[in-house]
Design a protein around this motif. Structure first.
Motif, PDB file in Angstrom:
ATOM      1  N   LEU A   1       0.886  -1.165   0.000  1.00  9.07           N
ATOM      2  CA  LEU A   1       0.000   0.000   0.000  1.00  9.07           C
ATOM      3  C   LEU A   1       0.924   1.215   0.000  1.00  9.07           C
TER       4      LEU A   1
ATOM      5  N   ASP B   1       1.896   3.247   2.963  1.00  6.49           N
ATOM      6  CA  ASP B   1       2.769   2.670   4.006  1.00  6.49           C
ATOM      7  C   ASP B   1       4.232   3.026   3.797  1.00  6.49           C
TER       8      ASP B   1
ATOM      9  N   SER C   1      -1.929  -2.672   7.712  1.00  7.40           N
ATOM     10  CA  SER C   1      -1.011  -1.544   7.583  1.00  7.40           C
ATOM     11  C   SER C   1       0.415  -2.026   7.831  1.00  7.40           C
TER      12      SER C   1
ATOM     13  N   CYS D   1       3.147  -6.448   3.405  1.00 12.83           N
ATOM     14  CA  CYS D   1       3.305  -6.583   1.947  1.00 12.83           C
ATOM     15  C   CYS D   1       3.126  -8.045   1.571  1.00 12.83           C
TER      16      CYS D   1
ATOM     17  N   GLY E   1      -6.217  -4.318  -0.602  1.00 15.31           N
ATOM     18  CA  GLY E   1      -5.487  -3.560   0.410  1.00 15.31           C
ATOM     19  C   GLY E   1      -4.123  -3.110  -0.093  1.00 15.31           C
ATOM     20  N   THR E   2      -3.761  -3.460  -1.329  1.00 12.10           N
ATOM     21  CA  THR E   2      -2.494  -2.976  -1.904  1.00 12.10           C
ATOM     22  C   THR E   2      -2.819  -2.194  -3.180  1.00 12.10           C
ATOM     23  N   ASP E   3      -1.889  -1.335  -3.587  1.00 14.07           N
ATOM     24  CA  ASP E   3      -2.147  -0.522  -4.780  1.00 14.07           C
ATOM     25  C   ASP E   3      -0.915  -0.308  -5.647  1.00 14.07           C
TER      26      ASP E   3
ATOM     27  N   LYS F   1       2.984   5.827  -6.777  1.00 12.72           N
ATOM     28  CA  LYS F   1       1.740   5.102  -6.452  1.00 12.72           C
ATOM     29  C   LYS F   1       1.174   4.457  -7.727  1.00 12.72           C
TER      30      LYS F   1
END
Ligand code: AMP
Ligand code: MG
Length: 415
Positions: A63, A66, A92, A95, A107-109, A133
């Motif tokens: 994310l 983070d 949070s 990975c 939950g990851t991007d 990102k």
């Protein structure tokens, strides 16, 4: 005194040949047989590709929020590979080890590529370079979305098209039925290549080249062999052409004692035009339509089309380029017209008479232009010249003498 018929122009002959031609109906073929066929209706994607956000690289799904700069340590909680999604939760500071093609875990991007991360041998992953990102993530639908029309009707399906159709989840495709083209060689002098022959006989060659052109253009060539110069032999060959959309005779097209094609077709009720064309090579050509026999539905009521081409080998090939290929394109829903290319004459040519000429010529790319050299020998029996030719240079009827450097038009003969 007999009235001399004026010669018919190539353009007028083509207009008559193409009159009333409609595309053939569709048939469904497995994808593995679709390459080179003509798509009969627009094709929509049955799925979205990729169907999920996917990793484009090997690394760690993170994310982005983070990442607190170089040196951030993340906690590896699992693994996602192509065909093996990670379905656990990602908290949070967590990975997930990820490989190319794997779905990005919820939950990851962002993907931190493995080159920009260091592992401690356990679950700790240290960031050595902070990605932007969303980096290395292929969003769902990047390629296409379900319902998108990606392939239009009447397209000749390329290698990439059949891959795309597969990705769209089509196992079979609607394509135009191939026009069936029956070929009948006529002449007592003809024997197949590689077989014994008398001293006064020659080898039939036209049918092989014409069949190859037909197949290249997306048709199905049905070679019915050699018919002797008798009415019975021709009648038998026409019987065997029953399912054809187009019947082509090669030879016997003149009005000599042994040129029987015209009579044989008239006897079958084919409404026939016998044309003396303003064309070189290819002066005697016949064209007519008959009733559909046995193929009504598959042919959607279109009449069977008969073309009588001259027997000289170059004439029959040139006439196939100029008359048969446009007809095949029309039956396949393609633009029928032959596209002429611009070129430049490399040598002088004398003035032309009343016959539009298709000169066999070589072609050379020089200073960004195609330079054309017509061959010195243009006799319509010289097949070696046709094989050597890169193009046909089209000389309109009555064209004045032309000089080296003058613009001209060509029909390319090689892809
Ligand atoms: P025709 O149109 O029958 O008068 O034939 C014209 C010339 O072409 C003659 O020299 C024939 O021998 C030759 N010819 C006819 N049919 C073929 C064929 N299928 N292959 C090669 N030459 C042919
Ligand atoms: Mg003959």
């Amino acid at each position: 005194m007999p009235v001399r018929q004026p010669l018919l122009s190539v353009a007028d002959a083509l207009t008559r040949i193409l009159a009333g031609v409609a595309p053939l109906p569709a048939q469904t073929v497995p994808l593995s047989e679709a390459h080179g066929r003509v798509l009969a209706s627009p094709l929509k994607a049955l799925r979205t590709q990729p169907p999920f956000a996917a990793s484009a690289m090997d690394g760690y799904a993170v994310l982005h929020a983070d990442l607190q700069g170089v040196g951030t340590v993340l906690n590896k909680v699992g693994e996602a590979a192509a065909g093996h999604a990670y379905i656990g939760s990602v908290g949070s500071g967590d990975c997930v080890r990820i490989f190319t093609g794997a779905p990005l875990p919820q939950g990851t991007d962002t993907v931190l590529i493995q080159e920009d991360a260091e592992t401690d041998g356990g679950s700790g992953v240290t960031v050595s370079e902070v990605p932007d990102k969303g980096r290395y993530v292929r969003p769902a639908g990047l390629d296409f979305a379900e319902g998108d029309t990606l392939l239009e009707a009447n397209r000749v399906l390329s290698a990439a098209d059949v891959s795309l159709a597969a990705a769209m989840d089509h196992a079979a495709l609607p394509v135009r039925r191939k026009p069936i083209v029956a070929l009948i060689s006529t002449g007592d002098e003809l024997v197949p290549p590689g077989t014994p022959r008398r001293a006064d006989q020659i080898v039939t060659s036209n049918n092989f080249g014409v069949a190859a052109l037909v197949e290249e253009a997306g048709g199905f060539a049905l070679d019915l062999g050699i018919a002797a110069d008798t009415h019975a032999a021709l009648a038998d060959a026409f019987d065997r052409a029953e399912n054809a959309d187009i019947v082509i005779t090669l030879g016997g097209a003149s009005v000599g004692d042994h040129d029987l094609v015209q009579d044989a077709l008239t006897a079958r009720g084919v409404g026939l035009g016998f044309w003396k064309l303003a064309m070189r090579p290819g002066k005697p050509v016949m064209f007519g339509t008959g009733t559909t026999t046995g193929n009504e539905t598959a042919n959607e009521g279109q009449p069977k089309r008969y073309l009588g081409l001259p027997g000289n080998p170059v004439s029959s090939l040139v006439c196939t380029h100029i008359f048969v290929l446009p007809l095949l394109r029309a039956l396949l829903g393609q633009p029928a017209a032959t596209v002429l290319q611009d070129a430049v004459l490399a040598v002088d040519v004398p003035q032309n008479d009343q016959r539009e000429e298709y000169m066999r010529a070589s072609l050379e790319l020089r200073d960004g232009a195609l330079h054309i050299t017509p061959f010195a020998r243009q006799d319509s029996s010289i097949l070696s010249g046709m094989a050597k030719a890169d193009c046909l240079m089209v000389r309109p009827a009555h064209s004045p003498p032309m000089r080296a450097g003058d613009p001209c038009k060509i029909v390319p003969l090689r892809g």
